[in-house]
Write a protein that holds these residues in place. Structure first.
Motif, short mmCIF file in Angstrom:
data_model
loop_
_atom_site.label_atom_id
_atom_site.label_comp_id
_atom_site.label_asym_id
_atom_site.label_seq_id
_atom_site.Cartn_x
_atom_site.Cartn_y
_atom_site.Cartn_z
N ALA A 195 -1.92 5.31 6.76
CA ALA A 195 -1.72 4.90 8.15
C ALA A 195 -3.06 4.68 8.85
CB ALA A 195 -0.89 5.95 8.89
N VAL A 196 -3.98 5.64 8.66
CA VAL A 196 -5.29 5.53 9.31
C VAL A 196 -6.07 4.34 8.76
CG1 VAL A 196 -7.53 6.66 9.47
CG2 VAL A 196 -5.47 7.91 10.04
N PHE A 225 -8.32 12.19 6.60
CA PHE A 225 -6.93 12.36 7.01
C PHE A 225 -6.05 12.80 5.85
CE2 PHE A 225 -8.27 10.61 10.91
CZ PHE A 225 -7.34 11.04 11.84
N HIS A 226 -6.44 12.44 4.62
CA HIS A 226 -5.72 12.92 3.45
C HIS A 226 -5.84 14.45 3.38
CE1 HIS A 226 -4.58 13.49 -0.76
NE2 HIS A 226 -3.97 12.33 -0.66
N ALA A 227 -7.06 14.94 3.57
CA ALA A 227 -7.29 16.39 3.55
C ALA A 227 -6.51 17.07 4.67
CB ALA A 227 -8.78 16.68 3.70
N LEU A 228 -6.54 16.45 5.85
CA LEU A 228 -5.83 17.00 7.01
C LEU A 228 -4.33 17.11 6.72
CD1 LEU A 228 -6.62 17.74 9.97
CD2 LEU A 228 -5.78 15.50 10.61
N GLY A 272 0.82 -1.22 0.00
CA GLY A 272 0.00 0.00 0.00
C GLY A 272 0.85 1.26 0.00
N ILE A 273 1.86 1.27 0.88
CA ILE A 273 2.75 2.44 0.97
C ILE A 273 3.51 2.64 -0.33
CG2 ILE A 273 4.90 3.27 2.05
CD1 ILE A 273 3.16 3.57 4.23
N LEU A 274 3.99 1.52 -0.93
CA LEU A 274 4.76 1.64 -2.17
C LEU A 274 3.91 2.20 -3.30
CD1 LEU A 274 6.91 -1.62 -2.18
CD2 LEU A 274 7.72 0.74 -2.05
N VAL A 275 2.69 1.67 -3.44
CA VAL A 275 1.80 2.14 -4.52
C VAL A 275 1.51 3.63 -4.32
CG1 VAL A 275 -0.52 1.97 -5.48
CG2 VAL A 275 0.77 -0.10 -4.98
N MET A 276 1.19 4.00 -3.07
CA MET A 276 0.89 5.40 -2.76
C MET A 276 2.11 6.29 -3.05
SD MET A 276 1.38 7.88 -0.32
CE MET A 276 2.04 6.94 1.04
#
Lengths: 121, 171
Positions: B91-92, B114-117, B58-62
């Motif tokens: 993370a969330v 959380f993306h917006a935050l 997930g982290i790699l794709v993001m």
């Protein structure tokens, strides 16, 4: 992971009762944010223009007769007695122009690519 | 074999992410008063990756998506922006997946918020002022709605795509 995947796969319901907790937290967050940010709605006294966090122009609104055009770092700001608008920007997204005129104390126009912030205080 | 599969998964899902992000950037902004608000279609792919394969993928794709989209758009600020939002939302979402209590739709909505935050926090750091937080109330509401929409699509994908297409027999 496969374990998580299978638990979602076997559960055919799109919602869970625990989603109400998430919903509650979101509503609380929005209400608190709205109260904190928008409760004081006095008329603004000053227009502030910041560049990289430093104040580069501060104008007392009462002193504006017709309008003042101020330009910094490719951003053109139109200051009037009833509010402030970013009228031109030479960056790609032009997001700050689309915001339009801000008129209330505490409102701001932010242009991230140019590190310019226009706020009312 | 496992590493080869991971490589393939990350590559294919990153490509999908980029495609969705690019298509989304062609659409006009939905609300004129929040011109930077987007649906976040690539979140569909990232959340699906997180659920099926885990945090690493997930982290790699993001990360790849943020980096490559930033380079394509020609705006290096985009990378910092979307990375901050992306890391927080992944993370969330991962935390809530591991908690196992919430539905995919609620997890997606929380991730969106959380993306917006994260983006507002980054904008605040970059401009050196707290003014970007003024946008947070509208953005929170919009992100929650967008998250519900994309989460619904992820839910459809998870429940409809057959298991054998994702995992081999011995996994």
């Amino acid at each position: 992971m496969k374990k998580d995947y299978l638990s979602y796969k076997s559960n055919k319901k799109p919602f869970s009762i625990w989603d109400l907790v998430v919903l509650g937290v979101v509503i609380l967050l929005v209400v608190v944010l709205l109260l904190v940010l928008f409760l004081p709605k006095d008329a603004p006294n000053y227009i502030n223009v910041y560049r990289e966090g430093k104040l580069v122009k501060k104008v007392k609104i009462q002193d504006i007769n017709n309008s003042i055009v101020f330009e910094t770092n490719g951003i053109r700001v139109l200051m009037e007695s009833d509010g402030v608008t970013v009228i031109a920007s030479d960056c790609d997204d032009h997001a700050c122009e689309k915001i339009g005129k801000i008129t209330k104390k505490g409102e701001a126009i932010v242009c991230v690519p140019k590190t310019i912030t226009v706020s009312l205080s | 074999m496992k590493n080869k599969k991971r490589l393939a998964v990350v590559a294919i899902f990153t490509a999908l992410c980029l495609l969705l992000s690019y298509l989304e950037s062609l659409l006009p902004s939905i609300f004129p008063f929040i011109p930077f608000a987007k649906l976040g279609l690539s979140n569909i792919v990232i959340l699906y990756t997180l659920i099926c394969f885990g945090i690493g993928e997930g982290i790699l794709v993001m990360g790849f998506k943020c980096l490559i989209m930033g380079l394509i758009s020609g705006n290096p600020f985009m990378i910092l922006y979307s990375l901050m939002g992306g890391i927080l939302s992944v993370a969330v979402e991962f935390f809530l997946i591991k908690l196992g209590k919430n539905s995919i739709i609620a997890i997606s909505a929380a991730g969106g918020i959380f993306h917006a935050l994260g983006q507002v926090a980054m904008a605040s750091i970059l401009t050196g002022s707290s003014s970007p937080f003024v946008y947070l109330p509208h953005l929170t509401i919009f992100s929650a709605i967008a998250g519900i929409f994309t989460g619904f699509l992820v839910w459809i994908l998870v429940t409809r795509i057959p298991e054998k297409l994702i995992y081999s027999k011995n996994e």
